[in-house]
Design an enzyme around this catalytic site. Structure first.
Site, PDB file in Angstrom:
ATOM      1  CB  SER A 191     -28.267 -40.914 -17.526  1.00  0.00           C
ATOM      2  OG  SER A 191     -27.134 -40.612 -18.335  1.00  0.00           O
TER       3      SER A 191
ATOM      4  CE  LYS B   7     -19.431 -38.977 -23.004  1.00  0.00           C
ATOM      5  NZ  LYS B   7     -18.518 -38.848 -24.159  1.00  0.00           N
TER       6      LYS B   7
END
Lengths: 402, 402
Positions: free
Chosen positions: A179, A185
């Site tokens: 996603s 991240k």
């Protein structure tokens, strides 16, 4: 130790701050309150009542005699961040201050851009603040196991030795995040690794599994110290959501086949893992990665455990399979290493009946606040513009009931 | 084919646009003129005079009878981008519209944040515009060989088969980018791969080597069609800069030991590679990676070739070793695959004496414009705040002369 907790008002940040404070550390929270703002915007709410940051900190002071200092500030505003670093002179920074929801990041362009800007540039600002004001400080960064995706080989902790054409090297583990949130991240991980190399910063990147649970030894001491408990489609993680669905006699909603396997971790272990990382810091210039979870479960396994446990409350819990709003492998190999935190001394609280019982019990107690319209998924990965209505998107219709 | 060239006013974008137009494609340029703005800001300039975008396009129309449409717009402004996509309905988009300098990205926080925001979020906007207005359009994205860093194993084209604990999988090749700029390209690659998966977009990610050269069959037709030629410390790539240094009887400046080996490619091959990618597009949903370079050289090898060739002009060229402003391995293994573009039909223009001669000759002809103060490196990777003065930073003092 002087510890700055970025995002210290959130689901994890708050119990983390309490825990570190209880251990005698000098804790400062830096938070822009964006998670609370999103609640206001969407009409969402934590299932359990939570106090304002000011009330929380005052209650902790009253109960423990310890002080937690608070900065209301944003990592995107460098001057705000810089003044916290200048004032606190932290020896460790725990960085939770990111937009943490995959569905949120997939709502539409605006939310994707916000997620990647806030997370990646916010963390870039943190790295510059470290370099400028606290170059010896240890960055403890919350990443996610979702950075790895679901490769068909074992997942290692951050790095993998690759043998290729007669040569070999230890290289960063390949990432296949699922996603725009998980991607953010992964971008962070690359940026942090680089700054450790060029500036000699030191960092621990924690690839965290899905956190479940609600109570810690500190939050249990007073209702005013409670952390939030999310069960909605945007912020509610699988196990917490299932317990709420069981308590409210709603079917447990599984996306797709439910064979998606992920790493999970108890909230109590999360805060202990971060303490372990803090008290055994990496060397200056070192970038290390720990996989921060304790057990692997498929979604179906979790749902079955919750359904089984809910019988103790006389509940007849159904499992409902929805067409999957995400784009992900629904059956796949999954075997992820997670030994480094155990080696540092983690003693896991494994998922058991009594924990599930306590979560279902919690949800029953707050049953009057459960809003079904918040639960069903309305964010479709395949669509670039999702309207988050609170009625459930007809696209994610029930496929079958078990 | 209807082709939208994002960044079509730049060093590569301009000759690319001319080339595609000459082949009968319907070319539209979208550019925010930021590269020219940086020149204005710093007092830099292309060694060779370049015309405004309006004059260029008018000259091309006069010479070839072909029209290139121009949008002055910014990928960071979604509405500007969206209207270009809506109007043009492109079948291919060539995306050069990124901040392309590693030293620029390492100047200070502001420049790092600009680079990562502009490149990553700009590209995210491009992906949303594709999904929204041209889902069948082929994205041809300029990446860099620098995404891979210098691993101790062979570099493959985007993906690598990894054998591990008795299992195997083909995974994205691990990335170790060496500047905030290179990192931005790695972030892009992850975002693009993901959008191909979830939205079924199709993309070619070109991990390009260092481009050298100045002329193409189109730019040679008229002085008004010339592309820029940079030799400064921020935008000047190694070989172009060495030729300028030789022409001006300055020592050729090598950072560190000079054994840094990289892939290189002639400008003429770059524009042909992109054409090859366009005319043989990937399937819908496919994300493919080509390593776009033709030869590997160490910096010392390049400098020696230039020094050798400059003798033909009666020049005595010295080689100067500077302490390295970058943080990079100065001696390392390097063997990168680059067969996929050859398989598609690329016939490389390899680096030879006559090409070097023409570059040195070009630099001699424009010798009066060479500004030594633009050449010496002042951006130190180890420092978070670099003052870009034009006098050369005393930190990068001469270590030794050859």
């Amino acid at each position: 130790m002087r510890i700055l907790v970025l995002g210290g008002d959130g689901y994890l940040g708050w119990p983390q701050s309490l825990y570190l404070s209880s251990k005698g550390h000098d804790v400062t929270i830096f938070d822009n309150l964006s998670r609370r703002h999103f609640d206001l915007e969407r009409g969402f709410n934590s299932l359990t009542p939570i106090k304002t940051i000011h009330e929380r900190v005052a209650a902790w002071n009253e109960i423990s005699g310890r002080q937690i200092q608070v900065y209301i500030g944003d990592t995107m505003e460098y001057e705000e961040l810089a003044s916290a670093f200048r004032d606190v002179q932290p020896e460790a920074v725990v960085h939770f201050a990111e937009q943490r929801s995959a569905p949120y990041s997939m709502i539409d362009r605006k939310h994707a851009v916000f997620t990647q800007t806030n997370n990646v540039i916010g963390t870039l600002n943190v790295l510059y603040a470290l370099k400028e004001f606290a170059p010896g400080c240890h960055l403890v960064k919350l990443g996610t196991m979702g950075e790895y995706g679901t490769p068909d080989i074992d997942i290692e902790e951050g790095f993998i030795e690759i043998h290729h054409n007669g040569r070999s090297d230890v290289l960063p583990y390949p990432k296949q995040p699922g996603s725009f949130y998980h991607l953010s991240k992964t971008h962070d991980s690359h940026n942090i690794m680089f700054c450790c190399k060029i500036w000699g910063l030191r960092a621990t990147d924690l690839n965290q599994g899905i956190v479940y649970g609600f109570e810690t030894d500190q939050t249990m001491q007073d209702a005013r110290l409670a952390t939030r408990f999310d069960y909605d489609q945007i912020y509610g993680t699988a196990l917490n959501r299932f317990c709420v669905q069981a308590a409210a006699s709603y079917p447990l909603s599984i996306y797709g086949k439910g064979q998606q396997t992920r790493g999970y971790i108890n909230l109590k272990d999360t805060i202990r893992c971060i303490e372990l990382a803090i008290i055994t810091p990496p060397a200056q210039g070192e970038y290390r990665v720990f996989n921060q979870f304790t057990e692997q479960f498929s979604v179906v396994e979790l749902a079955e455990m919750v359904a089984d446990q809910s019988k103790r409350f006389g509940l007849e819990t159904q499992i409902q399979y929805l067409s999957n709003p995400r784009v992900e492998a629904e059956q796949h190999y999954y075997n992820a290493t997670h030994t480094r935190l155990i080696e540092l001394g983690l003693q896991p609280h494994l998922l058991n009946g009594s924990l599930l019982e306590s979560l279902i019990d919690l949800a029953i107690k707050h049953g009057e606040h459960i809003d079904r319209n918040q639960i069903m998924p309305t964010v479709n990965w395949r669509v670039a513009k999702n309207a988050i209505n609170n009625q459930g998107d007809p696209l994610f219709k029930r496929v079958s009931d078990q």
